[in-house]
Design a protein around this motif. Sequence first.
Motif, PDB file in Angstrom:
ATOM      1  N   TYR A  30       7.788  67.419  46.337  1.00 43.99           N
ATOM      2  CA  TYR A  30       8.525  66.288  46.920  1.00 43.99           C
ATOM      3  C   TYR A  30       9.054  65.295  45.883  1.00 43.99           C
ATOM      4  N   GLY A  31       8.841  65.564  44.604  1.00 43.89           N
ATOM      5  CA  GLY A  31       9.143  64.537  43.604  1.00 43.89           C
ATOM      6  C   GLY A  31       8.232  63.334  43.772  1.00 43.89           C
ATOM      7  N   ASP A  32       7.010  63.606  44.215  1.00 43.24           N
ATOM      8  CA  ASP A  32       6.067  62.552  44.598  1.00 43.24           C
ATOM      9  C   ASP A  32       5.268  62.097  43.379  1.00 43.24           C
ATOM     10  N   GLY A  33       5.943  61.327  42.527  1.00 40.43           N
ATOM     11  CA  GLY A  33       5.295  60.854  41.311  1.00 40.43           C
ATOM     12  C   GLY A  33       6.258  60.019  40.480  1.00 40.43           C
ATOM     13  N   ARG A 100      -0.688  70.721  54.098  1.00 44.16           N
ATOM     14  CA  ARG A 100       0.752  70.833  54.013  1.00 44.16           C
ATOM     15  C   ARG A 100       1.408  69.553  54.516  1.00 44.16           C
ATOM     16  N   GLY A 101       2.667  69.358  54.189  1.00 41.50           N
ATOM     17  CA  GLY A 101       3.426  68.276  54.797  1.00 41.50           C
ATOM     18  C   GLY A 101       3.597  67.071  53.896  1.00 41.50           C
ATOM     19  N   TYR A 102       4.550  66.234  54.303  1.00 44.97           N
ATOM     20  CA  TYR A 102       4.918  65.088  53.484  1.00 44.97           C
ATOM     21  C   TYR A 102       3.801  64.050  53.346  1.00 44.97           C
ATOM     22  N   ALA A 103       3.001  63.870  54.418  1.00 53.20           N
ATOM     23  CA  ALA A 103       2.046  62.766  54.419  1.00 53.20           C
ATOM     24  C   ALA A 103       1.093  62.863  53.238  1.00 53.20           C
ATOM     25  N   ALA A 104       0.823  61.722  52.651  1.00 53.64           N
ATOM     26  CA  ALA A 104       0.027  61.693  51.426  1.00 53.64           C
ATOM     27  C   ALA A 104      -1.463  61.790  51.700  1.00 53.64           C
ATOM     28  N   HIS A 105      -1.869  61.715  52.953  1.00 56.65           N
ATOM     29  CA  HIS A 105      -3.298  61.774  53.251  1.00 56.65           C
ATOM     30  C   HIS A 105      -3.885  63.065  52.698  1.00 56.65           C
TER      31      HIS A 105
ATOM     32  N   ARG B  26      12.108  71.981  35.985  1.00 59.42           N
ATOM     33  CA  ARG B  26      12.926  70.849  36.394  1.00 59.42           C
ATOM     34  C   ARG B  26      12.663  70.442  37.848  1.00 59.42           C
ATOM     35  N   GLY B  27      12.085  71.341  38.614  1.00 59.02           N
ATOM     36  CA  GLY B  27      11.674  70.954  39.969  1.00 59.02           C
ATOM     37  C   GLY B  27      10.636  69.851  39.923  1.00 59.02           C
ATOM     38  N   LEU B  28       9.703  69.966  39.004  1.00 56.52           N
ATOM     39  CA  LEU B  28       8.703  68.908  38.819  1.00 56.52           C
ATOM     40  C   LEU B  28       9.311  67.683  38.152  1.00 56.52           C
ATOM     41  N   LEU B  29      10.055  67.894  37.082  1.00 54.52           N
ATOM     42  CA  LEU B  29      10.490  66.759  36.268  1.00 54.52           C
ATOM     43  C   LEU B  29      11.489  65.858  36.985  1.00 54.52           C
ATOM     44  N   TYR B  30      12.374  66.473  37.813  1.00 55.07           N
ATOM     45  CA  TYR B  30      13.460  65.695  38.420  1.00 55.07           C
ATOM     46  C   TYR B  30      13.646  65.940  39.915  1.00 55.07           C
ATOM     47  N   MET B 145      21.393  68.679  52.365  1.00 58.04           N
ATOM     48  CA  MET B 145      20.548  69.637  51.648  1.00 58.04           C
ATOM     49  C   MET B 145      19.065  69.315  51.828  1.00 58.04           C
ATOM     50  N   LYS B 146      18.268  70.366  51.824  1.00 61.46           N
ATOM     51  CA  LYS B 146      16.814  70.193  51.856  1.00 61.46           C
ATOM     52  C   LYS B 146      16.339  70.245  50.409  1.00 61.46           C
ATOM     53  N   HIS B 147      16.705  69.200  49.662  1.00 60.42           N
ATOM     54  CA  HIS B 147      16.384  69.168  48.240  1.00 60.42           C
ATOM     55  C   HIS B 147      14.973  68.607  48.032  1.00 60.42           C
ATOM     56  N   LEU B 148      14.565  68.610  46.778  1.00 62.20           N
ATOM     57  CA  LEU B 148      13.176  68.243  46.473  1.00 62.20           C
ATOM     58  C   LEU B 148      12.977  66.744  46.246  1.00 62.20           C
ATOM     59  N   ASN B 149      14.007  65.944  46.431  1.00 66.18           N
ATOM     60  CA  ASN B 149      13.862  64.483  46.284  1.00 66.18           C
ATOM     61  C   ASN B 149      13.422  63.911  47.627  1.00 66.18           C
ATOM     62  N   ARG B 150      12.158  63.934  47.923  1.00 60.53           N
ATOM     63  CA  ARG B 150      11.683  63.644  49.268  1.00 60.53           C
ATOM     64  C   ARG B 150      10.695  62.485  49.311  1.00 60.53           C
ATOM     65  N   LEU B 151      10.800  61.574  48.366  1.00 60.66           N
ATOM     66  CA  LEU B 151       9.861  60.443  48.363  1.00 60.66           C
ATOM     67  C   LEU B 151       9.991  59.589  49.619  1.00 60.66           C
ATOM     68  N   GLU B 152      11.197  59.455  50.134  1.00 64.23           N
ATOM     69  CA  GLU B 152      11.366  58.643  51.350  1.00 64.23           C
ATOM     70  C   GLU B 152      10.618  59.264  52.528  1.00 64.23           C
ATOM     71  N   ASN B 153      10.661  60.583  52.635  1.00 67.84           N
ATOM     72  CA  ASN B 153       9.924  61.257  53.703  1.00 67.84           C
ATOM     73  C   ASN B 153       8.420  61.071  53.518  1.00 67.84           C
ATOM     74  N   VAL B 154       7.979  61.144  52.259  1.00 67.24           N
ATOM     75  CA  VAL B 154       6.557  60.934  51.974  1.00 67.24           C
ATOM     76  C   VAL B 154       6.137  59.530  52.406  1.00 67.24           C
TER      77      VAL B 154
END
Lengths: 277, 277
Positions: A30-33, A100-105, B26-30, B145-154
């Motif tokens: 998720y780019g969660d970092g 699984r899933g977006y939630a950080a729990h 790059r999936g992790l990095l960006y 797109m279902k891209h990997l920039n998903r911090l908002e969903n998190v």
Amino acid sequence: MKELTDGAITTWVNGAASQFISAADRGLLYGDGVFETMHVRDGAARFLPLHLQRLAASCDRLAIEPLNLVQLTEEIHAATRQLGNGIAKLVVTRGTSTRRGYAAHGAAQPTRILSITDAVPRLAPTARVEFSSVTVSENPLLAGMKHLNRLENVLAQSSMTANTDEVLMCSADGAVVCGSMSNVFVVRPQRLLTPRIDRAGVAGIVRRVVMREAAALGWAMEETTLTRAQLLAADEVFLTNARIGVWPVGQLAGRALATGALTARLAAIVEAHHGSG
Amino acid sequence: MKELTDGAITTWVNGAASQFISAADRGLLYGDGVFETMHVRDGAARFLPLHLQRLAASCDRLAIEPLNLVQLTEEIHAATRQLGNGIAKLVVTRGTSTRRGYAAHGAAQPTRILSITDAVPRLAPTARVEFSSVTVSENPLLAGMKHLNRLENVLAQSSMTANTDEVLMCSADGAVVCGSMSNVFVVRPQRLLTPRIDRAGVAGIVRRVVMREAAALGWAMEETTLTRAQLLAADEVFLTNARIGVWPVGQLAGRALATGALTARLAAIVEAHHGSG
């Protein structure tokens, strides 16, 4: 700008030498970092306290588990002593979820990925800058952080032409926000202007140092809304980033700019700074 | 919604059984990549051709090297046959760069990460939905797109309360865009409305199937701007996602909603669909 020396990258994951992370790490999924890119000189990461402060503040905003900053500092010291000169990059993710899933729990401990390299880009003394057609999206909840959702930066840099060193990115409403890998400053008589970063953009470390040093020199520092037209009319512009320090803009959208006195002064101050805070 | 069965996750990286990827991916990095989450039933990923079509289109938009779709299909078939029922997730990143920095130049072959699990969430028959305070940022270059920039969903899912199944997310100007893990539809007399996804949001696979099936049933399908007020005034609302299919909304911002005839019909159609396209 694009030529790199041929240095290898050495990486530690959670303090142990490793080139791999879990394929279930939320940083990947998720780019969660967040991350920090640090300039290493004479065996030390410059402005390390500021980098760690920003890192901890971002983790706090994202509710990523707090890091052990003492341990992290020791790991960085050990790596940079070994490197001597170059670049250290630290990625911190929320870790690997047990669900699984977006939630950080249920996310485990954060993952920390430290890498060093002596491959430092050779830079032209002044930057040739264009405007990018890639806009920066706005979200106050993410603004200011150097988080891992960086697809816009990837798209902006990937579309740069060969004789361009950096591109400026605007929000959808036309406000200049940042460079693809830098912050931007405009010098006016006795005033130094830089875009607000409360809706988009990154709170750069050298940006912060420059704002402090310019104020100490008696310049009025303004975080404001800067339009593309204001940039195009500017006589003195510079960029900042941790790796480069202060980078005078020598050409903006095809127009030549001279490096002004304040830019040269701030570049020298940042360059000479011992970098411990 | 939050209870999962205790199934393990099995993962393949580039076709080989592995739980690890390069720390320089790059999936992790960006967040430089895309993903598909697929519902697996009776040994097959449902709507696989649509998933692969979206994946290929997104890679094309992001200038990620084209995938070998024949090879990928075989890998997915082999994995899902083994799984039987559950969820398959495919992450495709731009790969590991040979150079530091955002620019995509020099990226190697894409990385493909396929994982399967029989851990399927137990869902309530109807969803309890609230509005999220987390906005969705807008960028036409990334929209759909279902891209990997998903911090908002998190962030949106992480702030959900225990008795909420899903949250709706709005753009900064108040238009409803999507759920945190779903698309949203509003049923009107002979018209089915769903948010446009040309500035934000994901072009969901079941969203696409539902639009097609509703049109086939003679309903006028409108991709439009939906305000929060329109949602709050709606009598019949449903969500879609690949895992869940059509999910009737039983409660929206505290107000009870009944499951209407069209929602039930579309849910049955999607559920019964052989899923091959």
